[in-house]
Design an enzyme around this catalytic site. Sequence first.
Site, short mmCIF file in Angstrom:
data_model
loop_
_atom_site.label_atom_id
_atom_site.label_comp_id
_atom_site.label_asym_id
_atom_site.label_seq_id
_atom_site.Cartn_x
_atom_site.Cartn_y
_atom_site.Cartn_z
N ASP A 61 11.68 16.80 1.07
CA ASP A 61 12.61 17.06 -0.03
C ASP A 61 13.08 15.72 -0.59
OD1 ASP A 61 14.35 19.44 -1.19
OD2 ASP A 61 15.68 17.71 -0.97
N ASN B 92 17.60 13.49 -12.73
CA ASN B 92 17.65 14.36 -13.92
C ASN B 92 18.90 14.10 -14.74
OD1 ASN B 92 15.22 15.69 -13.45
ND2 ASN B 92 16.17 17.26 -12.18
N ASP C 259 10.48 14.91 -14.10
CA ASP C 259 9.13 15.47 -13.97
C ASP C 259 8.12 14.37 -13.62
OD1 ASP C 259 10.04 17.98 -14.49
OD2 ASP C 259 9.31 18.08 -16.56
N GLU D 113 12.28 20.23 -6.03
CA GLU D 113 11.87 18.94 -5.49
C GLU D 113 11.41 19.05 -4.04
OE1 GLU D 113 16.49 18.97 -5.36
OE2 GLU D 113 14.88 19.82 -6.57
#
Length: 541
Positions: A411, A419, A428, A458
């Site tokens: 993770d 973001n 992305d 993620e």
Amino acid sequence: MIQDGEVGGGSAPTLWAVAAVSDAAVAALSTSLDELESLSRFDSAAAAERAEQALVTARELGLVEFELRAQLVQADLVRRRGNVSEAGRVAQDVRRWATEHDSRHLLARSHYLLAAVFQELGDLSAALENAVQAIDLLDDDAVPALRIDHLARLADCLGLQGDLGARERYAEVLQLAEEQGDVDRQLLVLNNRSYVEMLAGEFETALGLATRLQTLAGEHGVALSIGRLDTVARALMGLGRLAEAEEVLLPGRSPEVLDASPDGDAGADFLLTLAEIQRRQGRVAQAQATLDECVARCEANGLTSIRVRARREQAELHAAGGHFEAAFTEHKLYSQEALDLQSAQRDARARALQAMYETTEARRQSRRYRELSLRDPLTGLYNRRYVDEQFPRLLEAIAGRDEAVSVALLDLDHFKRVNDTFSHDVGDQVLRIVADLLEQATPDADTGGSFAARMGGEEFLLVLVGADPRTAADQLEQVRRSVATHPWGELVPGLPVTVSAGLASSVGVLAPALAELLGRADAHLYRAKRQGRDRVVGDPG
């Protein structure tokens, strides 16, 4: 916008094996189908009825080849009404039959339809491949209108990919249409090339083509559809000539004309363009009224994509009126709905490709559609569906070899900061780079059983076959280091990118199962997060 103008099989007898069919009947049906294939691009209402009549006649006479030609016309009309997967399925079926029976014309036409299907699915490389084959297979003595259509589709596929070779193709096909005196196809080519030039930012060139479009339509008394008016207006808008752009749109402003839009959007896209022009001229109240009408048509007709774009325009309108809090709220709604739409489009594309895959042709000749349905569209890694399907088979395969399998959940740490600080687009890019690093950790994925997958958001999965727990831990530690030491500075300056990982092994488990291994890996991942992140935690020992 790019405009498109507006199965049987088995052991049935071939065309010339039906002795009971007269030459006159064959010739009449052949002529009718030639006309249909040329007409259907511009007059779908008339084409639908005639295609059904041709299909029934061909079936009664036992003319399978003609029956399939009629089916392709029907499938193209179905595609333009939105059922892309059904059109693709029919095209695949017809292509299979045509391959088995060496029918060049049917092969050419099925590839022509598949080019449009893949274009709408967003797979431009596959669209281009089919467009090229559609031209190569078309006989030299084919009806001129078909040759123009096939060449125009190739030009569209090239243009949408930003290939400058599209200009040469458009010029070629326009000249052919002019030589034939085919005004409808001249208008189509001018419209589509103008749109492609706008995509490339060449607004002067786009306007020159749009002006030729207007002139030609005026010379022949052809009223431009609202989609073509929109093309002209957008070319003018790109050059800042807003008053002229609005004037161009005036003929399409009435509700009756909007309702009759051949593009299937009830004029909503046209109204969105008009609202933007009005807003950019400072007429906020008028722009709001136009946008309200656009939204109402979107709601009434289920036009999700245009509705999402309308939210962005609404945010601009709020800001233009000084209502910045409302603008911020609307922009957040736009951002979320744009992401939801992107996800829905990916799902729809996967469903459409799956529907095409279900045909005999796809099952026998192409694993590509199946593979796409098992891949995450953002990173290219396998998805959760692949994991659920393949992992039990993997366990069965290694059971007799007494091999270990290790499962790692990884993770990204504090990914929300990426973001929020830099944008979802940058996020992305980070996910794609991490995916590449994970793939490098499984170089023998095609032969050894090991693979990487994206589980969602993620979170990633790494499956390692044949490694004992210590070796698997070492491999995972190398992955962690490769992420932490990657040169992230240019992409996310000032922010570290690291991963936490939880590792579980099948060693010592009598009947390992995916749920049990994932459960242990998830618990170890949680411990890694609690212990400070950027670390690997695995089974004791």
